[in-house]
Design a protein around this motif. Sequence first.
Motif, PDB file in Angstrom:
ATOM      1  N   GLN A   1      66.387  31.680  28.170  1.00  9.19           N
ATOM      2  CA  GLN A   1      66.357  32.088  26.762  1.00  9.19           C
ATOM      3  C   GLN A   1      64.980  32.592  26.351  1.00  9.19           C
ATOM      4  O   GLN A   1      64.866  33.558  25.605  1.00  9.19           O
ATOM      5  CB  GLN A   1      66.810  30.955  25.840  1.00  9.19           C
ATOM      6  CG  GLN A   1      67.030  31.401  24.403  1.00  9.19           C
ATOM      7  CD  GLN A   1      68.068  32.510  24.277  1.00  9.19           C
ATOM      8  OE1 GLN A   1      69.177  32.383  24.779  1.00  9.19           O
ATOM      9  NE2 GLN A   1      67.717  33.596  23.617  1.00  9.19           N
ATOM     10  N   GLY A   2      63.929  31.963  26.850  1.00  4.83           N
ATOM     11  CA  GLY A   2      62.580  32.421  26.532  1.00  4.83           C
ATOM     12  C   GLY A   2      62.326  33.847  27.004  1.00  4.83           C
ATOM     13  O   GLY A   2      61.750  34.656  26.278  1.00  4.83           O
TER      14      GLY A   2
ATOM     15  N   SER B   1      59.928  38.510  16.283  1.00  5.72           N
ATOM     16  CA  SER B   1      60.832  37.963  17.288  1.00  5.72           C
ATOM     17  C   SER B   1      61.875  37.118  16.571  1.00  5.72           C
ATOM     18  O   SER B   1      61.944  37.095  15.344  1.00  5.72           O
ATOM     19  CB  SER B   1      60.042  37.101  18.278  1.00  5.72           C
ATOM     20  OG  SER B   1      59.479  35.986  17.605  1.00  5.72           O
ATOM     21  N   ASN B   2      62.677  36.400  17.327  1.00  3.95           N
ATOM     22  CA  ASN B   2      63.630  35.461  16.735  1.00  3.95           C
ATOM     23  C   ASN B   2      62.875  34.451  15.873  1.00  3.95           C
ATOM     24  O   ASN B   2      61.729  34.118  16.162  1.00  3.95           O
ATOM     25  CB  ASN B   2      64.390  34.696  17.816  1.00  3.95           C
ATOM     26  CG  ASN B   2      65.313  35.585  18.599  1.00  3.95           C
ATOM     27  OD1 ASN B   2      65.931  36.492  18.047  1.00  3.95           O
ATOM     28  ND2 ASN B   2      65.423  35.340  19.885  1.00  3.95           N
TER      29      ASN B   2
ATOM     30  N   LYS C   1      66.686  37.916  13.748  1.00  5.55           N
ATOM     31  CA  LYS C   1      66.759  38.487  15.084  1.00  5.55           C
ATOM     32  C   LYS C   1      65.566  39.436  15.246  1.00  5.55           C
ATOM     33  O   LYS C   1      64.967  39.859  14.251  1.00  5.55           O
ATOM     34  CB  LYS C   1      68.075  39.208  15.307  1.00  5.55           C
ATOM     35  CG  LYS C   1      68.261  40.451  14.484  1.00  5.55           C
ATOM     36  CD  LYS C   1      69.574  41.116  14.806  1.00  5.55           C
ATOM     37  CE  LYS C   1      69.669  42.449  14.057  1.00  5.55           C
ATOM     38  NZ  LYS C   1      70.854  43.179  14.396  1.00  5.55           N
ATOM     39  N   PRO C   2      65.192  39.751  16.473  1.00 11.12           N
ATOM     40  CA  PRO C   2      64.067  40.659  16.663  1.00 11.12           C
ATOM     41  C   PRO C   2      64.283  41.975  15.925  1.00 11.12           C
ATOM     42  O   PRO C   2      65.361  42.575  16.014  1.00 11.12           O
ATOM     43  CB  PRO C   2      64.036  40.874  18.176  1.00 11.12           C
ATOM     44  CG  PRO C   2      64.631  39.623  18.727  1.00 11.12           C
ATOM     45  CD  PRO C   2      65.724  39.272  17.747  1.00 11.12           C
TER      46      PRO C   2
ATOM     47  N   ASP D   1      58.282  33.244  16.652  1.00 14.23           N
ATOM     48  CA  ASP D   1      57.432  33.071  17.833  1.00 14.23           C
ATOM     49  C   ASP D   1      56.369  34.147  17.925  1.00 14.23           C
ATOM     50  O   ASP D   1      55.237  33.885  18.321  1.00 14.23           O
ATOM     51  CB  ASP D   1      58.273  33.078  19.116  1.00 14.23           C
ATOM     52  CG  ASP D   1      59.130  31.834  19.255  1.00 14.23           C
ATOM     53  OD1 ASP D   1      58.693  30.758  18.796  1.00 14.23           O
ATOM     54  OD2 ASP D   1      60.230  31.938  19.821  1.00 14.23           O
TER      55      ASP D   1
ATOM     56  N   GLU E   1      63.878  40.988  24.077  1.00 13.74           N
ATOM     57  CA  GLU E   1      64.365  41.513  22.797  1.00 13.74           C
ATOM     58  C   GLU E   1      63.216  41.913  21.876  1.00 13.74           C
ATOM     59  O   GLU E   1      63.294  42.930  21.180  1.00 13.74           O
ATOM     60  CB  GLU E   1      65.270  40.490  22.121  1.00 13.74           C
ATOM     61  CG  GLU E   1      66.592  40.289  22.840  1.00 13.74           C
ATOM     62  CD  GLU E   1      67.425  39.160  22.246  1.00 13.74           C
ATOM     63  OE1 GLU E   1      67.003  38.530  21.255  1.00 13.74           O
ATOM     64  OE2 GLU E   1      68.511  38.913  22.788  1.00 13.74           O
ATOM     65  N   PHE E   2      62.137  41.123  21.871  1.00 19.42           N
ATOM     66  CA  PHE E   2      60.978  41.452  21.032  1.00 19.42           C
ATOM     67  C   PHE E   2      60.328  42.749  21.515  1.00 19.42           C
ATOM     68  O   PHE E   2      60.021  43.635  20.716  1.00 19.42           O
ATOM     69  CB  PHE E   2      59.965  40.301  21.046  1.00 19.42           C
ATOM     70  CG  PHE E   2      58.717  40.593  20.255  1.00 19.42           C
ATOM     71  CD1 PHE E   2      58.749  40.634  18.871  1.00 19.42           C
ATOM     72  CD2 PHE E   2      57.515  40.822  20.892  1.00 19.42           C
ATOM     73  CE1 PHE E   2      57.596  40.896  18.138  1.00 19.42           C
ATOM     74  CE2 PHE E   2      56.356  41.084  20.173  1.00 19.42           C
ATOM     75  CZ  PHE E   2      56.398  41.131  18.786  1.00 19.42           C
TER      76      PHE E   2
ATOM     77  N   THR F   1      64.679  36.057  27.606  1.00 19.49           N
ATOM     78  CA  THR F   1      65.565  36.921  26.818  1.00 19.49           C
ATOM     79  C   THR F   1      64.905  37.250  25.483  1.00 19.49           C
ATOM     80  O   THR F   1      64.924  38.403  25.036  1.00 19.49           O
ATOM     81  CB  THR F   1      66.929  36.241  26.593  1.00 19.49           C
ATOM     82  OG1 THR F   1      67.532  36.000  27.869  1.00 19.49           O
ATOM     83  CG2 THR F   1      67.853  37.103  25.754  1.00 19.49           C
ATOM     84  N   ASN F   2      64.298  36.263  24.849  1.00 17.95           N
ATOM     85  CA  ASN F   2      63.601  36.490  23.578  1.00 17.95           C
ATOM     86  C   ASN F   2      62.440  37.461  23.751  1.00 17.95           C
ATOM     87  O   ASN F   2      62.224  38.338  22.904  1.00 17.95           O
ATOM     88  CB  ASN F   2      63.104  35.171  22.993  1.00 17.95           C
ATOM     89  CG  ASN F   2      64.234  34.270  22.548  1.00 17.95           C
ATOM     90  OD1 ASN F   2      65.375  34.689  22.406  1.00 17.95           O
ATOM     91  ND2 ASN F   2      63.924  32.999  22.345  1.00 17.95           N
ATOM     92  N   ARG F   3      61.671  37.302  24.832  1.00 15.55           N
ATOM     93  CA  ARG F   3      60.552  38.223  25.093  1.00 15.55           C
ATOM     94  C   ARG F   3      61.047  39.651  25.278  1.00 15.55           C
ATOM     95  O   ARG F   3      60.451  40.602  24.774  1.00 15.55           O
ATOM     96  CB  ARG F   3      59.768  37.775  26.325  1.00 15.55           C
ATOM     97  CG  ARG F   3      58.927  36.547  26.081  1.00 15.55           C
ATOM     98  CD  ARG F   3      58.240  36.070  27.318  1.00 15.55           C
ATOM     99  NE  ARG F   3      57.194  36.991  27.772  1.00 15.55           N
ATOM    100  CZ  ARG F   3      56.333  36.710  28.728  1.00 15.55           C
ATOM    101  NH1 ARG F   3      56.369  35.533  29.335  1.00 15.55           N
ATOM    102  NH2 ARG F   3      55.426  37.589  29.090  1.00 15.55           N
TER     103      ARG F   3
END
Length: 140
Positions: A116-117, A65-66, A47-48, A81, A123-124, A119-121
Amino acid sequence: MGAFFKFELITPERRVVAKDVEMIVASGAEGYFGVLPGHCPFLSALKPGPLVIGSGLEAEQYILSNGFAQVVDNRMVVLVDQATQTRNIDRAKSQAEVEMANRKLDTLSSEDPEYQGWTNRLEFAKACLKALEKQGKSDH
């Protein structure tokens, strides 16, 4: 000098780190975990959050990141990523990324392919800001 194992940190753009290390601590999906030489085969979602690389008396910290981490045959490979050294985090850029991702997510439903992309950005970027807070940095 202690025992070492091979370590690689890879993003889609490049191999960020490839070297022999004595220890890794990472932020797994189920919590933090450590890897030392001779570790049993292991696979974990990441996880981030922080990844600490220890070699001798030196330690480097990255924010990831994830992604995924695999340990096999005294070698650890981390695929993510995004990865940045904590000392290279730009507070203003990370804050702008949080704001942009929040605005974008406000316009998307969770079923949207882009959700999701973004959301990942988000969180990072939050993990980067959290790392700066822990270090007590005011700006970079």
